[in-house]
Motif scaffolding. Structure first.
Motif, PDB file in Angstrom:
ATOM      1  N   ASP A   1       0.807  -1.227   0.000  1.00  0.00           N
ATOM      2  CA  ASP A   1       0.000   0.000   0.000  1.00  0.00           C
ATOM      3  C   ASP A   1       0.839   1.275   0.000  1.00  0.00           C
ATOM      4  O   ASP A   1       0.281   2.370   0.061  1.00  0.00           O
TER       5      ASP A   1
ATOM      6  N   PRO B   1       2.546   4.135  -1.724  1.00  0.00           N
ATOM      7  CA  PRO B   1       2.387   4.633  -3.100  1.00  0.00           C
ATOM      8  C   PRO B   1       3.673   4.534  -3.911  1.00  0.00           C
ATOM      9  O   PRO B   1       4.763   4.832  -3.397  1.00  0.00           O
TER      10      PRO B   1
ATOM     11  N   THR C   1       6.691   4.285   7.718  1.00  0.00           N
ATOM     12  CA  THR C   1       5.642   4.246   8.743  1.00  0.00           C
ATOM     13  C   THR C   1       4.501   3.484   8.100  1.00  0.00           C
ATOM     14  O   THR C   1       4.082   3.816   6.978  1.00  0.00           O
TER      15      THR C   1
ATOM     16  N   VAL D   1       1.048   0.420   8.882  1.00  0.00           N
ATOM     17  CA  VAL D   1       0.252  -0.435   9.778  1.00  0.00           C
ATOM     18  C   VAL D   1      -0.466  -1.460   8.903  1.00  0.00           C
ATOM     19  O   VAL D   1      -0.925  -1.123   7.795  1.00  0.00           O
TER      20      VAL D   1
ATOM     21  N   ARG E   1      -6.887   2.994  14.050  1.00  0.00           N
ATOM     22  CA  ARG E   1      -6.987   2.791  15.503  1.00  0.00           C
ATOM     23  C   ARG E   1      -5.941   3.630  16.225  1.00  0.00           C
ATOM     24  O   ARG E   1      -5.664   3.409  17.397  1.00  0.00           O
ATOM     25  N   GLY E   2      -5.343   4.585  15.512  1.00  0.00           N
ATOM     26  CA  GLY E   2      -4.364   5.484  16.136  1.00  0.00           C
ATOM     27  C   GLY E   2      -2.974   4.882  16.286  1.00  0.00           C
ATOM     28  O   GLY E   2      -2.107   5.463  16.952  1.00  0.00           O
TER      29      GLY E   2
ATOM     30  N   ALA F   1      -0.479   4.226  13.959  1.00  0.00           N
ATOM     31  CA  ALA F   1       0.611   4.947  13.278  1.00  0.00           C
ATOM     32  C   ALA F   1       0.934   6.244  14.022  1.00  0.00           C
ATOM     33  O   ALA F   1       2.112   6.579  14.214  1.00  0.00           O
ATOM     34  N   PHE F   2      -0.099   6.937  14.440  1.00  0.00           N
ATOM     35  CA  PHE F   2       0.135   8.203  15.139  1.00  0.00           C
ATOM     36  C   PHE F   2       0.916   7.957  16.434  1.00  0.00           C
ATOM     37  O   PHE F   2       1.887   8.657  16.741  1.00  0.00           O
TER      38      PHE F   2
ATOM     39  N   GLU G   1       9.716  11.984   3.973  1.00  0.00           N
ATOM     40  CA  GLU G   1       9.271  12.146   2.579  1.00  0.00           C
ATOM     41  C   GLU G   1       7.940  11.436   2.431  1.00  0.00           C
ATOM     42  O   GLU G   1       7.802  10.293   2.865  1.00  0.00           O
ATOM     43  N   ASN G   2       6.976  12.125   1.789  1.00  0.00           N
ATOM     44  CA  ASN G   2       5.655  11.519   1.612  1.00  0.00           C
ATOM     45  C   ASN G   2       5.124  11.795   0.222  1.00  0.00           C
ATOM     46  O   ASN G   2       5.174  12.943  -0.246  1.00  0.00           O
TER      47      ASN G   2
ATOM     48  N   ASN H   1      -0.795  10.883  -0.418  1.00  0.00           N
ATOM     49  CA  ASN H   1      -0.933   9.978   0.733  1.00  0.00           C
ATOM     50  C   ASN H   1      -1.545  10.746   1.896  1.00  0.00           C
ATOM     51  O   ASN H   1      -0.878  11.140   2.856  1.00  0.00           O
ATOM     52  N   ARG H   2      -2.867  10.974   1.794  1.00  0.00           N
ATOM     53  CA  ARG H   2      -3.566  11.848   2.739  1.00  0.00           C
ATOM     54  C   ARG H   2      -3.358  11.411   4.191  1.00  0.00           C
ATOM     55  O   ARG H   2      -3.175  12.226   5.080  1.00  0.00           O
TER      56      ARG H   2
ATOM     57  N   ALA I   1      -1.550  13.771   6.812  1.00  0.00           N
ATOM     58  CA  ALA I   1      -2.364  14.304   7.915  1.00  0.00           C
ATOM     59  C   ALA I   1      -1.662  14.061   9.252  1.00  0.00           C
ATOM     60  O   ALA I   1      -1.618  14.945  10.118  1.00  0.00           O
ATOM     61  N   ILE I   2      -1.098  12.882   9.399  1.00  0.00           N
ATOM     62  CA  ILE I   2      -0.400  12.548  10.654  1.00  0.00           C
ATOM     63  C   ILE I   2       0.790  13.487  10.844  1.00  0.00           C
ATOM     64  O   ILE I   2       0.991  14.072  11.908  1.00  0.00           O
TER      65      ILE I   2
HETATM   66  C1  LIG Z   1      -0.852   5.895   6.497  1.00  0.00           C
HETATM   67  C2  LIG Z   1      -0.994   4.801   7.555  1.00  0.00           C
HETATM   68  C3  LIG Z   1       0.388   4.535   8.140  1.00  0.00           C
HETATM   69  C4  LIG Z   1      -1.908   5.308   8.672  1.00  0.00           C
HETATM   70  O1  LIG Z   1      -1.927   4.323   9.707  1.00  0.00           O
HETATM   71  P1  LIG Z   1      -3.105   4.258  10.777  1.00  0.00           P
HETATM   72  O2  LIG Z   1      -2.629   3.486  11.953  1.00  0.00           O
HETATM   73  O3  LIG Z   1      -4.350   3.818  10.119  1.00  0.00           O
HETATM   74  O4  LIG Z   1      -3.247   5.800  11.160  1.00  0.00           O
HETATM   75  P2  LIG Z   1      -3.932   6.376  12.494  1.00  0.00           P
HETATM   76  O5  LIG Z   1      -5.061   5.491  12.909  1.00  0.00           O
HETATM   77  O6  LIG Z   1      -2.870   6.647  13.498  1.00  0.00           O
HETATM   78  O7  LIG Z   1      -4.504   7.760  11.945  1.00  0.00           O
HETATM   79  C5  LIG Z   1      -4.421   8.957  12.664  1.00  0.00           C
HETATM   80  C6  LIG Z   1      -5.148  10.045  11.888  1.00  0.00           C
HETATM   81  O8  LIG Z   1      -4.516  10.234  10.607  1.00  0.00           O
HETATM   82  C7  LIG Z   1      -5.536  10.508   9.614  1.00  0.00           C
HETATM   83  N1  LIG Z   1      -5.627   9.389   8.668  1.00  0.00           N
HETATM   84  C8  LIG Z   1      -5.096   8.147   8.776  1.00  0.00           C
HETATM   85  N2  LIG Z   1      -5.350   7.412   7.671  1.00  0.00           N
HETATM   86  C9  LIG Z   1      -6.050   8.209   6.848  1.00  0.00           C
HETATM   87  C10 LIG Z   1      -6.586   8.053   5.546  1.00  0.00           C
HETATM   88  N3  LIG Z   1      -6.457   6.883   4.879  1.00  0.00           N
HETATM   89  N4  LIG Z   1      -7.225   9.091   4.979  1.00  0.00           N
HETATM   90  C11 LIG Z   1      -7.352  10.259   5.612  1.00  0.00           C
HETATM   91  N5  LIG Z   1      -6.861  10.486   6.870  1.00  0.00           N
HETATM   92  C12 LIG Z   1      -6.225   9.480   7.468  1.00  0.00           C
HETATM   93  C13 LIG Z   1      -6.842  10.631  10.388  1.00  0.00           C
HETATM   94  O9  LIG Z   1      -6.953  11.978  10.791  1.00  0.00           O
HETATM   95  C14 LIG Z   1      -6.585   9.711  11.568  1.00  0.00           C
HETATM   96  O10 LIG Z   1      -7.382  10.032  12.666  1.00  0.00           O
HETATM   97  P3  LIG Z   1      -8.902   9.425  12.722  1.00  0.00           P
HETATM   98  O11 LIG Z   1      -8.815   7.950  12.426  1.00  0.00           O
HETATM   99  O12 LIG Z   1      -9.292   9.726  14.141  1.00  0.00           O
HETATM  100  O13 LIG Z   1      -9.685  10.168  11.695  1.00  0.00           O
HETATM  101  C15 LIG Z   1      -1.604   3.515   6.951  1.00  0.00           C
HETATM  102  O14 LIG Z   1      -2.725   3.849   6.168  1.00  0.00           O
HETATM  103  C16 LIG Z   1      -0.650   2.707   6.090  1.00  0.00           C
HETATM  104  O15 LIG Z   1       0.061   1.834   6.595  1.00  0.00           O
HETATM  105  N6  LIG Z   1      -0.591   3.005   4.784  1.00  0.00           N
HETATM  106  C17 LIG Z   1       0.291   2.254   3.860  1.00  0.00           C
HETATM  107  C18 LIG Z   1       1.740   2.563   4.119  1.00  0.00           C
HETATM  108  C19 LIG Z   1       2.078   3.995   3.774  1.00  0.00           C
HETATM  109  O16 LIG Z   1       1.606   4.569   2.791  1.00  0.00           O
HETATM  110  N7  LIG Z   1       2.971   4.560   4.580  1.00  0.00           N
HETATM  111  C20 LIG Z   1       3.510   5.871   4.357  1.00  0.00           C
HETATM  112  C21 LIG Z   1       4.645   5.800   3.418  1.00  0.00           C
HETATM  113  S1  LIG Z   1       5.486   7.352   3.419  1.00  0.00           S
END
Ligand SMILES: CC(C)(COP(=O)(O)OP(=O)(O)OC[C@H]1O[C@@H](n2cnc3c(N)ncnc32)[C@H](O)[C@@H]1OP(=O)(O)O)[C@@H](O)C(=O)NCCC(=O)NCCS
Length: 217
Positions: A91, A93, A151, A153, A160-161, A163-164, A185-186, A190-191, A195-196
């Motif tokens: 996942d 990008p 980063t 999950v 479920r918070g 990653a944060f 770098e993002n 990758n919203r 956002a985090i």
């Molecule tokens: C991005 C990623 C790490 C987020 O992990 P997560 O544990 O689901 O994130 P959290 O639960 O801590 O999210 C905290 C806040 O970030 C924002 N957020 C997280 N995922 C989001 C999404 N897909 N779209 C919009 N906002 C998002 C929200 O504000 C969220 O709070 P909320 O759930 O109360 O609304 C996860 O989607 C992932 O593993 N993605 C694939 C790997 C990736 O792209 N990593 C980054 C490479 S640079």
């Protein structure tokens, strides 16, 4: 030829960049991905604002641990990280049209076991026997900076918070150990990740474009 390192602060804000882009476009290169580089100045990061974040995730049954705590030399830990990374990377990008190459364990391990590895800053989320998330800080060329690695999950544990909390835990570690800046770098769409990082106080620097030229045949 000069080499530009996207995470070298001196390379940012160059006013000759439009000329370089025109040079590429005139030669048939097409931009297919934008990457934000962002910096967090740890002097402005106040962990007390996020004091509940890690306890709340741990209260839900997820433990946050570093590789140093789980055993940086433990083969079983290496294999668990590789297993989690293999799932999450699906996942992350990548430019459209690019294919993800198979990465065997040995190749992954060679990228893990290098001098930039900082076992105490390489954070993992643990659910029982399984690793479910990670946020990694790696050593940077400048001694007072750290670079963010993956980063991520597992899908079934998202929103479920976790990653944060992993990022707060890692930044808390960085601040306590005297580092001054954390770089990341993002990909620009990758919203979730953006956002985090925005909520944590990362400041965006000029965006970097990934250009591709395709040759017929
Ligand atoms: C991005 C990623 C790490 C987020 O992990 P997560 O544990 O689901 O994130 P959290 O639960 O801590 O999210 C905290 C806040 O970030 C924002 N957020 C997280 N995922 C989001 C999404 N897909 N779209 C919009 N906002 C998002 C929200 O504000 C969220 O709070 P909320 O759930 O109360 O609304 C996860 O989607 C992932 O593993 N993605 C694939 C790997 C990736 O792209 N990593 C980054 C490479 S640079």
């Amino acid at each position: 030829m000069e080499r530009l390192d996207p995470l070298t602060l001196d390379a940012w804000g160059r006013d000759d960049m439009p000329c370089l882009l025109g040079f590429l476009e005139r030669r048939g290169f097409v931009r297919d991905m934008l990457v934000w580089t962002s910096v967090l100045d740890l002097a402005s990061f106040d962990p007390s604002i996020f004091a509940d974040v890690v306890p709340d995730v741990e209260a839900s049954g997820i433990q946050l641990r570093s590789v140093a705590q789980l055993g940086v030399a433990e083969p079983v830990v290496h294999h668990k990280i590789y297993d989690m990374w293999s799932a999450i990377r699906e996942d992350v990008p990548i430019p459209p049209g690019e294919e993800r190459a198979e990465v065997p364990f040995e190749r992954w391990f060679a990228r893990f076991d290098r001098r930039e590895l900082l076992p105490a800053g390489y954070m993992l989320a643990v659910d029982g026997d399984q690793l479910v998330g990670t946020s990694q800080l790696w050593r940077a060329p400048a001694a007072d900076e750290l670079r963010t690695g993956l980063t991520g999950v597992r899908r079934e544990y998202r929103r479920r918070g976790i990653a944060f909390a992993l990022k707060v835990h890692a930044l808390d570690f960085a601040k306590k150990h005297g580092y001054r800046r954390v770089l990341t770098e993002n990909e620009s769409n990758n919203r979730g990740m953006l956002a985090i990082n925005e909520r944590l106080g990362f400041v965006k620097k000029p965006v970097w474009g990934h250009y591709l030229k395709t040759f017929a045949g």
